[in-house]
Design an enzyme around this catalytic site. Structure first.
Site: not given
Ligand code: 13P
Length: 249
Positions: A8, A10, A93, A165, A171
């Protein structure tokens, strides 16, 4: 089943940067032992899809609007996405829920839209740190799942993926630990079994990296990962793939 490793990206990368990263990943990780899925931003989506057309790599959108069409400035509908022949779409998400106030009801409508055009929804659920601390994790995950799949017929089950998640792990560099993942995924498995009769893959997401991928992929009911930060560089992403495949061989 092959492990599923989804990137992802983003809100990162221009079209060229997206294509370059794909090039680097293909060079380093030509393996088709894992199902790799890329989720670029809307602008890069068509170019990435064209580049990977007819390959084993899959492409998806990070979002879709819950309505069919109309006066929703800046939004993209499921039928628009379907023209691109996408395989997947991320729905619900936590960043969408948190920053764009998406409700469980909208998540449910989005899943229906995606299914209606044959795009597989990757449905994200997860609790916040406050919800976990106040002992509400099970309640939150159960509610999110039941609402997300309300009135969705079970013949759709083979189209659906769920990603656990935990919001506090996204993050932050701190992934959920082994027991937290085991507990959440067992609950999700059980809840999904009560909604659908088929086996639905469950991904884990939240600070997955090259060091923890090995342990996490080997846990019961973990069928793959949805990766944010570590998917933005070919080195870290390919190292995760390598570590996942070592464990699966
Ligand atoms: P990170 O791997 O940066 O923690 O993000 C996870 C995420 O939100 C995947 O959709």
């Amino acid at each position: 089943m092959k492990p599923i490793i989804a990137a992802n990206w983003k809100m990162n990368f221009t079209i060229d940067e997206s294509l370059n990263l794909i090039d680097e990943i293909i060079k380093k990780s030509p393996s088709n032992e894992a199902e790799l899925i890329f989720f670029p931003n809307y602008i890069s989506l068509r170019s990435v899809q064209q580049k990977l057309f007819d390959s084993a790599y899959k492409v998806g959108s990070q979002n879709v609007h819950h309505d069919e069409s109309g006066a929703f400035t800046g939004e993209v509908s499921a039928s628009m996405l379907s023209v691109l022949n996408l395989d997947y779409v991320i729905i619900g998400h936590s960043e969408r829920r948190q920053y764009f106030y998406e409700s469980d009801d909208q998540v449910n409508q989005k899943i229906k839209r995606a299914l209606s055009v044959n795009i597989k929804p990757v449905v994200c659920i997860g609790e916040t740190i406050d919800q976990r601390k106040s002992g509400k994790t099970i309640e939150v995950l159960t509610r999110q799942l039941n609402k997300a799949f309300e009135e969705i017929e079970s013949f759709n089950a083979n189209m659906i993926l769920v990603a656990y998640e935990p919001v506090w792990a996204i993050g932050t560099g701190v992934s959920a630990d082994k027991n937290q993942v085991l507990e959440a995924h067992a609950l999700i498995k059980q809840t999904l079994a009560s909604i659908f009769s088929e086996n639905i893959p469950i991904l884990y997401g939240g600070s997955v990296n090259a060091s923890n991928a090995f342990e996490l992929i080997n846990l019961n009911n973990v069928d793959g990962f949805l990766i944010g930060g570590a998917s933005l560089k070919s080195e870290s992403f390919c190292q995760i793939i390598e570590n996942v495949l070592v464990e699966n061989n």
